[in-house]
Write a protein that holds these residues in place. Sequence first.
Motif, PDB file in Angstrom:
ATOM      1  N   ASP A 177       0.802  -1.227   0.000  1.00 52.41           N
ATOM      2  CA  ASP A 177       0.000   0.000   0.000  1.00 52.41           C
ATOM      3  C   ASP A 177       0.835   1.278   0.000  1.00 52.41           C
ATOM      4  O   ASP A 177       0.306   2.358  -0.188  1.00 52.41           O
ATOM      5  CB  ASP A 177      -1.003  -0.001   1.163  1.00 52.41           C
ATOM      6  CG  ASP A 177      -0.318  -0.157   2.503  1.00 52.41           C
ATOM      7  OD1 ASP A 177       0.684  -0.897   2.580  1.00 52.41           O
ATOM      8  OD2 ASP A 177      -0.780   0.468   3.463  1.00 52.41           O
ATOM      9  N   MET A 216       0.962  -5.414   6.480  1.00 52.05           N
ATOM     10  CA  MET A 216      -0.049  -4.429   6.852  1.00 52.05           C
ATOM     11  C   MET A 216      -0.628  -3.781   5.594  1.00 52.05           C
ATOM     12  O   MET A 216       0.031  -2.996   4.936  1.00 52.05           O
ATOM     13  CB  MET A 216       0.584  -3.339   7.739  1.00 52.05           C
ATOM     14  CG  MET A 216       1.206  -3.888   9.013  1.00 52.05           C
ATOM     15  SD  MET A 216      -0.018  -4.600  10.135  1.00 52.05           S
ATOM     16  CE  MET A 216      -0.661  -3.098  10.876  1.00 52.05           C
ATOM     17  N   ASP A 268       3.245  -7.392   1.252  1.00 59.30           N
ATOM     18  CA  ASP A 268       3.352  -6.638   2.497  1.00 59.30           C
ATOM     19  C   ASP A 268       2.379  -7.258   3.510  1.00 59.30           C
ATOM     20  O   ASP A 268       1.400  -7.894   3.121  1.00 59.30           O
ATOM     21  CB  ASP A 268       2.976  -5.177   2.208  1.00 59.30           C
ATOM     22  CG  ASP A 268       3.246  -4.262   3.385  1.00 59.30           C
ATOM     23  OD1 ASP A 268       4.155  -4.560   4.175  1.00 59.30           O
ATOM     24  OD2 ASP A 268       2.544  -3.234   3.498  1.00 59.30           O
TER      25      ASP A 268
HETATM   26 CA    CA Z   1       1.757  -1.590   4.466  1.00 61.18          CA
END
Ligand code: CA
Length: 228
Positions: free
Chosen positions: A8, A53, A51
Amino acid sequence: MRILIVEDEVALAGLVSERLSKDHYTVDISNDGEEGLYNALSGMYDLIILDIMLPHKDGIEILREIRKENNEVKVIMLTARAELEDRLLGFGCGANDYVPKPFHIDELVARVNAQLNMGRAVQNVVRFGDITLDYNLSRLCCVGSNEDIAINNKEFQLIEYLMCNPDRILSKEMIFDRVWGMDSEAVSNSLEAYMSFVRKKLRVIGSKVSIKTVRNMGYRLEYEEQRL
Ligand code: CA
């Protein structure tokens, strides 16, 4: 080879993508967990950089879903939380490797190469007919004539895809998705342009390999000697 980055942090994903593209990988990016999972399950990728999170669905859940589907894709997990517990969690649900953030881009690329080279041809060379393609040199070589020529990234990926699928007719859509990526804004006549560059280079180095157009179906590599 094709890589999906599920991350993100847009700038970080872009940086990794740019670097991997230079190393001849085709890269797609998902900035969100749900979209990432959807793409991860497509079966289109050789490796996923994941990733932990992420918005909507975290990396661990995505990895579990991938493995539940018996998908053999290589997965390298990223996370800012570098605790041992996370490492164990990552491996426990089937990650192939784990890179704690912050990482040096060279380290991540080395780990990607290590995962993918396991399945790659010996000495990082692909062969078809009288041509060889060297991953380290970005050159297309003709063994018969002893000539070689520099090729750019898209040309490399295009001829690599054809060379790795010698008995298949590859449709324009397959080649386009593989070389330009799903979200590419490139138009389909880029494919024809690059196809003609590669054909020209094959002629320039004196190869007996050519790219045949199979009408209404796609493209296939052909080696003249095979027909005799
Ligand atoms: Ca992240």
